[in-house]
Design a protein around this motif. Structure first.
Motif, PDB file in Angstrom:
ATOM      1  N   GLU A 191      42.508  15.293 -58.570  1.00 53.32           N
ATOM      2  CA  GLU A 191      42.852  16.525 -57.864  1.00 53.32           C
ATOM      3  C   GLU A 191      41.710  16.989 -56.960  1.00 53.32           C
ATOM      4  OE1 GLU A 191      45.972  18.947 -59.336  1.00 53.32           O
ATOM      5  OE2 GLU A 191      46.309  16.870 -58.710  1.00 53.32           O
ATOM      6  N   ASN A 192      42.069  17.624 -55.870  1.00 50.51           N
ATOM      7  CA  ASN A 192      41.110  18.303 -55.012  1.00 50.51           C
ATOM      8  C   ASN A 192      40.820  19.662 -55.645  1.00 50.51           C
ATOM      9  OD1 ASN A 192      39.630  19.539 -53.008  1.00 50.51           O
ATOM     10  ND2 ASN A 192      41.346  19.707 -51.571  1.00 50.51           N
ATOM     11  N   ILE A 193      39.753  19.734 -56.423  1.00 46.38           N
ATOM     12  CA  ILE A 193      39.500  20.942 -57.196  1.00 46.38           C
ATOM     13  C   ILE A 193      39.157  22.122 -56.291  1.00 46.38           C
ATOM     14  CG2 ILE A 193      37.049  20.511 -57.595  1.00 46.38           C
ATOM     15  CD1 ILE A 193      39.621  21.855 -60.175  1.00 46.38           C
ATOM     16  N   ALA A 194      38.718  21.849 -55.062  1.00 42.90           N
ATOM     17  CA  ALA A 194      38.432  22.932 -54.127  1.00 42.90           C
ATOM     18  C   ALA A 194      39.696  23.689 -53.724  1.00 42.90           C
ATOM     19  CB  ALA A 194      37.731  22.390 -52.888  1.00 42.90           C
ATOM     20  N   ALA A 195      40.861  23.059 -53.889  1.00 44.01           N
ATOM     21  CA  ALA A 195      42.127  23.707 -53.551  1.00 44.01           C
ATOM     22  C   ALA A 195      42.664  24.566 -54.685  1.00 44.01           C
ATOM     23  CB  ALA A 195      43.164  22.658 -53.158  1.00 44.01           C
ATOM     24  N   TYR A 196      42.017  24.507 -55.854  1.00 40.63           N
ATOM     25  CA  TYR A 196      42.460  25.305 -56.998  1.00 40.63           C
ATOM     26  C   TYR A 196      42.073  26.768 -56.834  1.00 40.63           C
ATOM     27  CZ  TYR A 196      44.153  21.720 -60.224  1.00 40.63           C
ATOM     28  OH  TYR A 196      44.890  20.754 -60.844  1.00 40.63           O
ATOM     29  N   VAL A 197      42.898  27.609 -57.405  1.00 42.90           N
ATOM     30  CA  VAL A 197      42.571  29.030 -57.551  1.00 42.90           C
ATOM     31  C   VAL A 197      42.438  29.270 -59.047  1.00 42.90           C
ATOM     32  CG1 VAL A 197      43.295  31.409 -57.137  1.00 42.90           C
ATOM     33  CG2 VAL A 197      43.869  29.616 -55.475  1.00 42.90           C
ATOM     34  N   GLY A 198      41.206  29.399 -59.518  1.00 43.62           N
ATOM     35  CA  GLY A 198      40.968  29.442 -60.950  1.00 43.62           C
ATOM     36  C   GLY A 198      40.863  28.033 -61.506  1.00 43.62           C
ATOM     37  N   ALA A 199      40.767  27.934 -62.805  1.00 45.28           N
ATOM     38  CA  ALA A 199      40.544  26.648 -63.468  1.00 45.28           C
ATOM     39  C   ALA A 199      41.860  25.980 -63.862  1.00 45.28           C
ATOM     40  CB  ALA A 199      39.685  26.857 -64.715  1.00 45.28           C
ATOM     41  N   PRO A 200      41.873  24.650 -63.986  1.00 49.41           N
ATOM     42  CA  PRO A 200      43.067  23.949 -64.472  1.00 49.41           C
ATOM     43  C   PRO A 200      43.383  24.373 -65.911  1.00 49.41           C
ATOM     44  CG  PRO A 200      41.481  22.417 -63.507  1.00 49.41           C
ATOM     45  CD  PRO A 200      40.779  23.715 -63.657  1.00 49.41           C
ATOM     46  N   HIS A 201      44.680  24.528 -66.176  1.00 45.08           N
ATOM     47  CA  HIS A 201      45.114  24.945 -67.515  1.00 45.08           C
ATOM     48  C   HIS A 201      46.344  24.142 -67.900  1.00 45.08           C
ATOM     49  CE1 HIS A 201      45.740  27.397 -70.997  1.00 45.08           C
ATOM     50  NE2 HIS A 201      46.820  28.008 -70.520  1.00 45.08           N
ATOM     51  N   LEU A 202      46.285  23.453 -69.031  1.00 41.10           N
ATOM     52  CA  LEU A 202      47.422  22.703 -69.572  1.00 41.10           C
ATOM     53  C   LEU A 202      48.185  23.638 -70.497  1.00 41.10           C
ATOM     54  CD1 LEU A 202      48.804  19.882 -69.767  1.00 41.10           C
ATOM     55  CD2 LEU A 202      47.380  19.470 -71.782  1.00 41.10           C
ATOM     56  N   THR A 203      49.456  23.871 -70.187  1.00 40.41           N
ATOM     57  CA  THR A 203      50.191  24.897 -70.928  1.00 40.41           C
ATOM     58  C   THR A 203      51.685  24.585 -70.943  1.00 40.41           C
ATOM     59  OG1 THR A 203      50.472  27.304 -71.144  1.00 40.41           O
ATOM     60  CG2 THR A 203      50.500  26.399 -68.912  1.00 40.41           C
ATOM     61  N   ILE A 204      52.458  25.511 -71.443  1.00 42.22           N
ATOM     62  CA  ILE A 204      53.915  25.384 -71.530  1.00 42.22           C
ATOM     63  C   ILE A 204      54.542  26.328 -70.511  1.00 42.22           C
ATOM     64  CG2 ILE A 204      55.936  25.672 -73.007  1.00 42.22           C
ATOM     65  CD1 ILE A 204      54.098  25.064 -75.410  1.00 42.22           C
ATOM     66  N   ALA A 205      55.407  25.801 -69.678  1.00 41.02           N
ATOM     67  CA  ALA A 205      56.006  26.585 -68.601  1.00 41.02           C
ATOM     68  C   ALA A 205      57.033  27.573 -69.133  1.00 41.02           C
ATOM     69  CB  ALA A 205      56.668  25.654 -67.590  1.00 41.02           C
ATOM     70  N   ASP A 206      57.139  28.716 -68.454  1.00 43.92           N
ATOM     71  CA  ASP A 206      58.236  29.640 -68.755  1.00 43.92           C
ATOM     72  C   ASP A 206      59.389  29.480 -67.766  1.00 43.92           C
ATOM     73  OD1 ASP A 206      57.565  31.061 -66.393  1.00 43.92           O
ATOM     74  OD2 ASP A 206      56.405  32.565 -67.475  1.00 43.92           O
ATOM     75  N   GLY A 207      59.201  28.641 -66.747  1.00 45.50           N
ATOM     76  CA  GLY A 207      60.263  28.357 -65.784  1.00 45.50           C
ATOM     77  C   GLY A 207      60.177  29.156 -64.508  1.00 45.50           C
ATOM     78  N   SER A 208      59.263  30.120 -64.450  1.00 46.77           N
ATOM     79  CA  SER A 208      59.133  30.944 -63.244  1.00 46.77           C
ATOM     80  C   SER A 208      58.061  30.419 -62.296  1.00 46.77           C
ATOM     81  CB  SER A 208      58.797  32.392 -63.630  1.00 46.77           C
ATOM     82  OG  SER A 208      57.487  32.476 -64.185  1.00 46.77           O
ATOM     83  N   GLU A 209      57.255  29.465 -62.750  1.00 47.30           N
ATOM     84  CA  GLU A 209      56.149  28.959 -61.952  1.00 47.30           C
ATOM     85  C   GLU A 209      56.678  28.171 -60.742  1.00 47.30           C
ATOM     86  OE1 GLU A 209      55.103  28.944 -66.358  1.00 47.30           O
ATOM     87  OE2 GLU A 209      56.748  28.188 -65.116  1.00 47.30           O
ATOM     88  N   LEU A 210      55.879  28.069 -59.707  1.00 47.63           N
ATOM     89  CA  LEU A 210      56.259  27.338 -58.501  1.00 47.63           C
ATOM     90  C   LEU A 210      55.447  26.051 -58.381  1.00 47.63           C
ATOM     91  CD1 LEU A 210      56.621  30.256 -55.931  1.00 47.63           C
ATOM     92  CD2 LEU A 210      58.434  29.058 -57.178  1.00 47.63           C
ATOM     93  N   PHE A 211      56.113  25.003 -57.899  1.00 48.72           N
ATOM     94  CA  PHE A 211      55.518  23.683 -57.755  1.00 48.72           C
ATOM     95  C   PHE A 211      55.827  23.172 -56.365  1.00 48.72           C
ATOM     96  CE2 PHE A 211      56.006  18.965 -58.400  1.00 48.72           C
ATOM     97  CZ  PHE A 211      54.677  18.688 -58.692  1.00 48.72           C
TER      98      PHE A 211
END
Length: 230
Positions: free
Chosen positions: A118-138
Motif C-alpha cells: 500500500e501507498n501509506i502516504a495516501a492513508y488517513v490515519g493508521a491501517p486497521h483490520l476490523t469487521i465491517a458494518d456495511g456502511s464503509e466505502l471502497f
C-alpha cells in the motif's frame, strides 16, 4: 522513517485465533534496479511449478476456512495468495505489472502467503483490520471510471479513517491507496496462519526487504510482528 502502527480488532481472534502478520514500513529511494521485481517473479513462478513451498496447500486451505468463518465464499473470492497461485498453475507465469508489485507478488507466490502493498502516504490515519458494518466505502474501477461500493456487514476488512482499503481480509485492494514503484512511503502486510511456520513468515519479510534494498539502494525499513499468535 514514517512511523505508523497498524492495529487489529480483538474480535477477529474468534475468527482466526492463530493469525499473525508482518508489517513492513519502507521509506523508498530512487528506483535503481527495476529488474529485481520481474526476476523475483519469474523465480517464484518456477518455485510454484516445482510444487513449493511444503506448507502451501495446508496454509491456503486454512485461509479458505477463515474466509468461510466471516461469510465469504473462497471459491468465488479467494484469498490473494491462492488467486496468484492458480494463475501460475494455469498459465505458467504472472505478467509483470510494476517493479514493487512484482516483488511482493513474488514473495506471495514463493511463500504461499497473502501479501499486500500500500501507498501509506495516501492513508488517513493508521491501517486497521476490523469487521465491517456495511456502511464503509471502497474505491473500485468500474467501466474505466472510479466508483464506490460497500462491503457486506460482518466482512473482514482493512480500513483507515476514510474507508476500506482492502476487502475480504486480503482479497481485493482498493484504488485510493494502490502502490507503485514511484511512491515514496510504502507499507507491506504479510498475513499468515499457523499452518505456515513462523520462521518462514520472518524469512519472507527478510526476503522482501532484501529485494527492495537491491531495487532501491539506501531505502530504510521497519518491521513488526502483529496478531494473536506471536
Amino acid at each position: 522513517m514514517l512511523s505508523v502502527q497498524p492495529s487489529i480488532d480483538a474480535r477477529l481472534a474468534t475468527i482466526a485465533p492463530g493469525f499473525r502478520a508482518l508489517s513492513v514500513m519502507v521509506d523508498a529511494t530512487t528506483l535503481f534496479n527495476p529488474q529485481v521485481g520481474e526476476d523475483a517473479l519469474l523465480g517464484a513462478c518456477a518455485s510454484v511449478a516445482a510444487g513449493g513451498p511444503a506448507w502451501a496447500d495446508a496454509h491456503l486451505a486454512a485461509w479458505d476456512t477463515v474466509f468461510k468463518q466471516f461469510g465469504a465464499k473462497p471459491k468465488r473470492t479467494p484469498n490473494s495468495a491462492l488467486a496468484l497461485r492458480k494463475r501460475v498453475q494455469r498459465d505458467g507465469v504472472v505478467p509483470a505489472i510494476d517493479p514493487v508489485v512484482d516483488l511482493y507478488n513474488a514473495i506471495s507466490l514463493r511463500y504461499a502467503i497473502p501479501v499486500g502493498g500500500e501507498n501509506i502516504a495516501a492513508y488517513v490515519g493508521a491501517p486497521h483490520l476490523t469487521i465491517a458494518d456495511g456502511s464503509e466505502l471502497f474505491d473500485i474501477m468500474k467501466e474505466g471510471r472510479l466508483a464506490q461500493e460497500s462491503p457486506e456487514p460482518g466482512e473482514v476488512i482493512w480500513r483507515d479513517d476514510v474507508g476500506v482499503t482492502c476487502r475480504r481480509w486480503n482479497w481485493r485492494q482498493g484504488v485510493r491507496t494502490r502502490l507503485s514503484a514511484t511512491d515514496h512511503r510504502m507499507w507491506f502486510i504479510l498475513e499468515s496462519l499457523p499452518e505456515m511456520p513462523k520462521a518462514a513468515l520472518c524469512e519472507a519479510g527478510d526476503e522482501l526487504i532484501a529485494g527492495l534494498q537491491r531495487m532501491m539502494p539506501g531505502c530504510s525499513s521497519q518491521m513488526s510482528l502483529l496478531g494473536f499468535d506471536i
